[in-house]
Design an enzyme around this catalytic site. Structure first.
Site, short mmCIF file in Angstrom:
data_model
loop_
_atom_site.label_atom_id
_atom_site.label_comp_id
_atom_site.label_asym_id
_atom_site.label_seq_id
_atom_site.Cartn_x
_atom_site.Cartn_y
_atom_site.Cartn_z
N GLU A 96 35.72 123.90 -27.33
CA GLU A 96 35.13 123.26 -26.18
C GLU A 96 35.10 124.17 -24.97
O GLU A 96 36.02 124.95 -24.75
CB GLU A 96 35.89 121.97 -25.86
CG GLU A 96 35.64 120.96 -26.95
CD GLU A 96 36.41 119.68 -26.74
OE1 GLU A 96 35.81 118.62 -26.92
OE2 GLU A 96 37.60 119.74 -26.41
N CYS A 143 45.50 124.99 -30.90
CA CYS A 143 46.58 125.67 -30.17
C CYS A 143 47.87 125.53 -30.94
O CYS A 143 48.11 124.53 -31.61
CB CYS A 143 46.75 125.06 -28.77
SG CYS A 143 47.88 126.00 -27.71
N CYS A 147 52.72 121.66 -26.75
CA CYS A 147 53.18 120.93 -25.57
C CYS A 147 53.00 119.44 -25.84
O CYS A 147 51.95 119.02 -26.32
CB CYS A 147 52.40 121.35 -24.33
SG CYS A 147 52.53 123.11 -23.96
N SER A 224 45.52 130.99 -17.53
CA SER A 224 46.73 130.17 -17.48
C SER A 224 47.50 130.36 -18.77
O SER A 224 46.93 130.35 -19.86
CB SER A 224 46.32 128.70 -17.32
OG SER A 224 47.47 127.88 -17.34
N CYS A 366 41.89 118.67 -18.00
CA CYS A 366 43.01 119.47 -18.52
C CYS A 366 43.77 118.71 -19.59
O CYS A 366 44.16 117.56 -19.38
CB CYS A 366 44.03 119.75 -17.42
SG CYS A 366 43.45 120.73 -16.08
#
Ligand code: SAH
Length: 375
Positions: A96, A143, A147, A224, A366
């Site tokens: 994306e 990923c 997290c 980031s 985010c």
């Protein structure tokens, strides 16, 4: 972590394109022509390179080369003007890419201001007179960082993106938007799916291609990281580099290890040491992002711990109220709680901002990038 092997010109730098031309018995300047066609003109088919002789174009195709521009499979438009692109790569995988346009007051808080010492950011309500847009790009398919509050983590990691696939997302979106840097100002944030510092070499190559080829200055880019400490140190040594933002997200080791298990590998002491030793440029600040999660890390005592962590650093803190979703147990704090957290930082003399969510209604904000196709 493998990336996908490719025969695409996107991803090759000027030297590699020149070598390619020379290898086919062409003059060296054909390399520059290919470079301009791919990165400046952003062609999507080789037969569009009008500067090249027909037979050389045909030969490149015969040799199996293509431009390698990714396809836009789907496009979702938010009520705030944000657009989320589902971009399809040559092996059928998708990532994306998010377009955050100018002119709607969204300039403040799309992430691209990270590291800046801009006066305008102290007046988020002020209408700014200049125009800009921000593209948020992905660096991996999925990923690996895991997290606990991030939806991309639910996908796991499939593979790294090639440099050309990172630049390709930007080329495809610029084409779709009809925007042409450097005349039109574009910011890049490497904050989409994936952890850029776990795909470091391809990420850095994409930065150089964007600077030299697409002509987006490094000062308009921000990367980031969740806190891959050795790569933070490498990154500080790069001659050409974006600004750096570090996802802090918790104020002590127990809490950070709970929401970001990667903290068990590189704890806060190591992370903050790397941050303190990071060679900032003149007027540059170290940005920390802090996702506020209701009842987890949003208490006044957490804010006070953050103050201690960053004491003496030239920093800015971007607070992000959790962007919610159904699969995760976490909730978004009330606005008053977010404001109170910020006030503690501000009272301690820290530059701190609340990032405005962009595109929540289309799962473009985010942490929401998980390739949602129904909105
Ligand atoms: N892997 C990199 C870049 C992608 S995440 C990193 O971790 O920094 C970009 C930002 O979104 C990070 O600061 C991350 O902490 C934040 N984020 C992740 N999930 C979120 C969520 N559900 N709500 C708000 N922000 C989130």
């Amino acid at each position: 972590m493998p990336s996908h092997p490719s025969n695409s010109l996107l991803g090759l730098n000027l030297q590699e394109l020149t070598d390619l031309a020379l290898g086919s018995g062409q003059p060296a300047y054909r390399g520059q022509q290919l470079f301009d066609a791919v990165y400046r003109q952003r062609i999507d088919r080789l037969d569009q390179v009008s500067t090249l002789p027909l037979e050389y174009r045909a030969r490149l195709v015969e040799e199996g080369w293509n431009v390698g521009l990714p396809k836009i499979a789907r496009k979702f438009v938010s009520s705030d003007g944000t657009m989320r692109y589902l971009v399809e790569l040559s092996d059928g995988e998708t990532v994306e890419t998010v377009w955050m346009p100018e002119g709607d007051g969204g300039e403040i808080g799309d992430g691209s201001e990270a590291g800046d010492e801009l006066e305008t950011v102290t007046h988020p309500e002020r209408v700014v007179s200049w125009h800009r847009s921000t593209i948020c790009v992905s660096s991996q398919v999925g990923c690996a960082v895991n997290c606990k509050f991030c939806f991309t983590a639910l996908l796991g990691v499939k593979r790294n993106l090639e440099a050309g696939e990172i630049v390709g997302q930007i080329a495809a979106v610029l084409r779709d938007q009809g925007v042409d840097p450097p005349l039109q100002r574009v910011n890049i944030v490497f904050m989409g799916m994936g952890e850029p510092f776990l795909n470091y070499d391809n990420f850095m190559k994409s930065v150089r291609l964007l600077v030299e080829g697409v002509r987006i200055p490094e000062s308009r880019m921000t990367v980031s990281t969740a806190g891959i400490v050795p790569r933070i140190r490498d990154f500080g040594q790069e001659a050409v580099r974006p600004k750096l933002a570090i996802s802090l997200n918790a104020s002590n080791d127990a809490l950070r290890s709970e929401v970001m298990p990667l903290n068990r590998k590189w704890n806060l002491a190591e992370l903050m040491n790397a941050a303190r030793e990071f060679p900032l440029r003149t007027r540059e600040r170290m940005t920390f992002e802090y996702v506020l999660i209701e009842g987890v890390n949003d208490a006044p005592e957490h804010a006070r711990e953050v103050v201690e962590l960053v004491r003496g650093m030239r920093t800015r803190i971007n607070l992000i109220a959790l962007n919610p979703g159904t699969e995760l147990p976490y909730r978004t704090p009330e606005q008053e709680r977010v404001l109170a957290f910020r006030q503690i930082l501000v009272d301690a003399g820290i530059l701190a901002f609340i990032r405005r969510p962009r595109g929540r209604d289309i799962f473009a904000a985010c942490g929401q990038l998980k390739r949602t196709v129904e909105v």
